[in-house]
Design a protein around this motif. Sequence first.
Motif, mmCIF file in Angstrom:
data_model
loop_
_atom_site.group_PDB
_atom_site.id
_atom_site.type_symbol
_atom_site.label_atom_id
_atom_site.label_comp_id
_atom_site.label_asym_id
_atom_site.label_seq_id
_atom_site.Cartn_x
_atom_site.Cartn_y
_atom_site.Cartn_z
ATOM 1 N N MET A 1 60.639 20.488 23.327
ATOM 2 C CA MET A 1 61.141 19.610 24.366
ATOM 3 C C MET A 1 61.873 18.442 23.716
ATOM 4 O O MET A 1 61.334 17.753 22.864
ATOM 5 C CB MET A 1 59.946 19.113 25.209
ATOM 6 C CG MET A 1 60.338 18.155 26.281
ATOM 7 S SD MET A 1 58.951 17.680 27.326
ATOM 8 C CE MET A 1 58.373 16.238 26.486
ATOM 9 N N THR A 2 63.096 18.192 24.131
ATOM 10 C CA THR A 2 63.836 17.035 23.654
ATOM 11 C C THR A 2 63.475 15.844 24.524
ATOM 12 O O THR A 2 62.828 15.987 25.566
ATOM 13 C CB THR A 2 65.352 17.296 23.705
ATOM 14 O OG1 THR A 2 65.722 17.477 25.065
ATOM 15 C CG2 THR A 2 65.732 18.514 22.877
ATOM 16 N N ASN A 4 65.171 14.135 26.579
ATOM 17 C CA ASN A 4 65.733 14.160 27.926
ATOM 18 C C ASN A 4 65.371 15.417 28.707
ATOM 19 O O ASN A 4 65.651 15.499 29.890
ATOM 20 C CB ASN A 4 67.256 14.027 27.860
ATOM 21 C CG ASN A 4 67.670 12.672 27.322
ATOM 22 O OD1 ASN A 4 66.973 11.678 27.513
ATOM 23 N ND2 ASN A 4 68.800 12.623 26.641
ATOM 24 N N ALA A 5 64.777 16.395 28.053
ATOM 25 C CA ALA A 5 64.461 17.655 28.726
ATOM 26 C C ALA A 5 63.152 17.534 29.490
ATOM 27 O O ALA A 5 62.250 16.797 29.094
ATOM 28 C CB ALA A 5 64.362 18.780 27.704
ATOM 29 N N LEU A 6 63.083 18.255 30.581
ATOM 30 C CA LEU A 6 61.829 18.319 31.327
ATOM 31 C C LEU A 6 60.858 19.210 30.566
ATOM 32 O O LEU A 6 61.258 20.196 29.953
ATOM 33 C CB LEU A 6 62.074 18.891 32.725
ATOM 34 C CG LEU A 6 62.924 18.020 33.652
ATOM 35 C CD1 LEU A 6 63.192 18.749 34.960
ATOM 36 C CD2 LEU A 6 62.251 16.685 33.912
ATOM 37 N N ASP A 8 58.086 22.034 29.691
ATOM 38 C CA ASP A 8 57.767 23.369 30.202
ATOM 39 C C ASP A 8 56.324 23.366 30.685
ATOM 40 O O ASP A 8 55.439 22.834 30.015
ATOM 41 C CB ASP A 8 57.925 24.422 29.108
ATOM 42 C CG ASP A 8 59.383 24.652 28.736
ATOM 43 O OD1 ASP A 8 60.250 24.467 29.609
ATOM 44 O OD2 ASP A 8 59.636 25.017 27.578
#
Length: 106
Positions: A1-2, A4-6, A8
């Motif tokens: 997960m970066t 800015n990423a949601l 998982d």
Amino acid sequence: MTDNALPDLDPVIHAQARLRVVAALNVLPDGDEMAFNSMKELLGMTAGNLSVHLTKLEDAGYVQITKTHKGRTPVTFVALTKRGRLAFDDYTKAIRALLDNAGGAQ
């Protein structure tokens, strides 16, 4: 997960019924187990519905199911595995991250 990423969300745990099962087992001390009938009553689920969800959790390695007898009566016990505890911990962290990011930048 970066950054800015949601996050998982584990699809095995994310289903409402399975989330309730794992949450109920997670409050037990490590190594403790719950009788199937007690879990069924606690969660208000039918035996068939609970069995289906336990099978999915068992297939993922998240729960261990032990079948034994008390006298002549069959008894089934369910315990959360170490893998299941880790998966639930990761799931709760992902949910918290998701909720913390809800609403976006201000």
